[in-house]
Design an enzyme around this catalytic site. Structure first.
Site, short mmCIF file in Angstrom:
data_model
loop_
_atom_site.label_atom_id
_atom_site.label_comp_id
_atom_site.label_asym_id
_atom_site.label_seq_id
_atom_site.Cartn_x
_atom_site.Cartn_y
_atom_site.Cartn_z
CD GLU A 111 -6.04 4.83 -0.66
OE1 GLU A 111 -5.95 4.80 0.57
OE2 GLU A 111 -7.14 4.78 -1.25
CE1 TYR B 269 -3.55 2.74 0.92
CE2 TYR B 269 -1.73 3.62 2.22
CZ TYR B 269 -2.96 3.78 1.63
OH TYR B 269 -3.62 4.98 1.73
#
Length: 354
Positions: free
Chosen positions: A205, A114
Site C-alpha cells: 500500500e 492512493y
C-alpha cells in the site's frame, strides 16, 4: 509479517520505484545527523520526522511531523516522538511505543493519490486499487465515496498489462499532468506488481503516492505485508522482523508450531482446524453478544498437536487477564481426543488452570 516504512522503501528502490531520500534513526542523535545529512544532500532544510510502527494513521496520531527549521527543529521533534506511545485507529487505545524514526526529505507536492495491491482470494488474482483520495484512510473512502476507488484484477498468466496501467492513470486524471506522468505511473505500477509477486507479498500500500510539482510520481509511504506461508523462500526476512512490534504471545505460538491470534474478548478458544476455529469464534460472538461475551483469541492446534503443545496453548490463552472461561472444541476426525484431555490435565497442574 509486517515491516516498517523505511524497510518497505528500501525494497521499493530495489525494484525501481522512486522514493524520497531518507535515513532511519534509532536515537535522537541519529535523527539529528540524518536531518543534517539530508539538508546537505538536497540543499533544502525541510525534512519530515516519521514514527516507525506497524500501523497506519500515524500522522493523525501525531507521529509524523514536518520540520521546516531543519536540523534543530528535527531534533526537537525526534525528542517528542521517539519513545511516545502512539495511538492510531489501527493500534487500539493502548497504542504502540515508538522505537524507530525515519527522517525523510521534504518535497513539493502537487497531488496525493492512493495505490494498493492486495490478494483478492475470491477472484484468485492480485487486485490493484487506486484512488484520487490520497492521504485518507482507504476504509473511509470505501464507506463514504466508494465510486472514487478504481479497481483492476491482474491475470497471473499474462501479468499486468500496459492498458490496465493506462486505464488507472486516466481514471486518476494523470493525463492533466502530461503524457510523461502517465508513462511514469505505468512504470511505477509495473515495478510494484513485479515486487509484489517476487517478494511474496499479501499487501502493498502506498498512501500517499504523490505527483510532484515537476510531474514525477513518487512513493511517499510504504506499507508492506509478506505472506508468511512463503517464509521458507526468504531467509532475508529474519533481518526485517521487528519482534518488539509483534504480539509476544503470537510469536511464542509460532515458535511452538501453533496458529494463534490475540483478540480482545473474554472466552479463550482452543480448537483444531482453521475453519472450525473461525466458526467457533463466530458462534461465541453471536451467542454472547447481549451479555458482553466474545472470543479472546483464535487458536488452531491443528491435527497433529502433542500433549506439550496443548499444554502450551492453555498457557498462552491464560496470559490474557480478560479470559474468564476456555471453550475447547475438538473434531475427533483429525485429532486424538485423549491427547487434548492429557493436555487439559497437564495444563491444570502446570499453569494453575482453574
Amino acid at each position: 509479517m509486517k515491516i516498517h516504512e523505511y524497510q518497505g522503501k528500501q525494497i521499493f528502490a530495489k525494484y525501481g520505484v522512486p522514493v524520497p531520500k531518507g535515513y532511519p534513526a534509532f536515537t535522537v542523535e541519529e535523527a539529528t545527523a540524518a536531518a543534517r545529512r539530508l539538508g546537505e544532500e538536497t540543499k533544502n532544510p525541510l525534512v519530515v520526522v516519521k514514527a516507525q510502527i506497524h500501523a497506519g494513521g500515524r500522522g493523525k496520531g501525531g507521529g509524523v511531523k514536518v520540520a521546516k527549521g531543519g536540523e534543530a527543529e528535527a531534533t526537537e521533534l525526534a525528542k517528542k516522538i521517539l519513545g511516545m506511545q502512539l495511538v492510531t485507529h489501527q493500534t487500539g487505545p493502548e497504542g504502540q511505543k515508538v522505537r524507530r524514526l525515519y527522517i525523510e526529505q521534504g518535497l513539493a507536492i502537487e497531488r496525493e493519490l492512493y495505490l494498493g495491491l492486495v490478494v483478492d482470494r475470491e477472484k484468485r488474482r492480485i487486485a490493484v486499487m487506486a484512488s484520487t483520495e490520497g492521504g485518507m484512510e482507504i476504509e473511509t473512502v470505501a464507506e463514504e465515496t466508494p465510486e472514487k476507488i478504481l479497481t483492476i484484477h491482474v491475470d497471473p498468466v499474462t501479468g499486468l498489462s500496459p492498458f490496465q496501467a493506462r486505464r488507472l492513470a486516466y481514471g486518476l486524471g494523470l493525463e492533466a499532468h502530461g503524457k510523461e506522468t502517465v508513462a511514469k505511473f505505468g512504470k511505477v505500477l509495473a515495478a510494484l506488481y513485479d515486487m509484489f509477486v517476487k517478494e511474496d507479498c499479501s499487501l502493498v500500500e502506498v498512501n500517499p503516492l504523490i505527483v510532484t510539482k515537476t510531474g514525477d510520481i513518487m512513493a511517499l509511504d510504504a506499507k508492506v505485508t509478506f505472506d508468511e506461508n512463503a517464509e521458507f523462500r526468504h531467509p532475508e526476512w529474519k533481518e526485517l522482523r521487528d519482534e518488539a512490534e509483534e504480539d509476544a504471545v503470537e510469536l511464542e505460538a509460532k515458535q511452538a508450531g501453533l496458529n494463534y491470534v490475540s483478540l480482545d474478548g473474554n472466552v479463550g478458544c482452543l480448537v483444531n482446524g482453521a475453519g472450525l476455529a473461525m466458526a467457533t469464534m463466530d458462534i461465541v460472538k453471536y451467542a454472547g453478544e447481549a451479555e458482553g461475551v466474545s472470543p479472546a483469541n483464535f487458536l488452531d492446534v491443528g491435527g497433529g498437536a502433542t500433549k506439550d503443545q496443548v499444554t502450551k496453548a492453555f498457557g498462552m490463552i491464560l496470559k490474557s487477564p480478560k479470559v474468564k472461561a476456555i471453550f475447547v472444541n475438538i473434531f475427533g476426525g483429525i485429532m486424538k481426543c485423549d491427547v487434548i484431555a492429557e493436555g487439559v490435565v497437564a495444563a491444570a497442574k502446570e499453569v494453575g488452570l482453574k
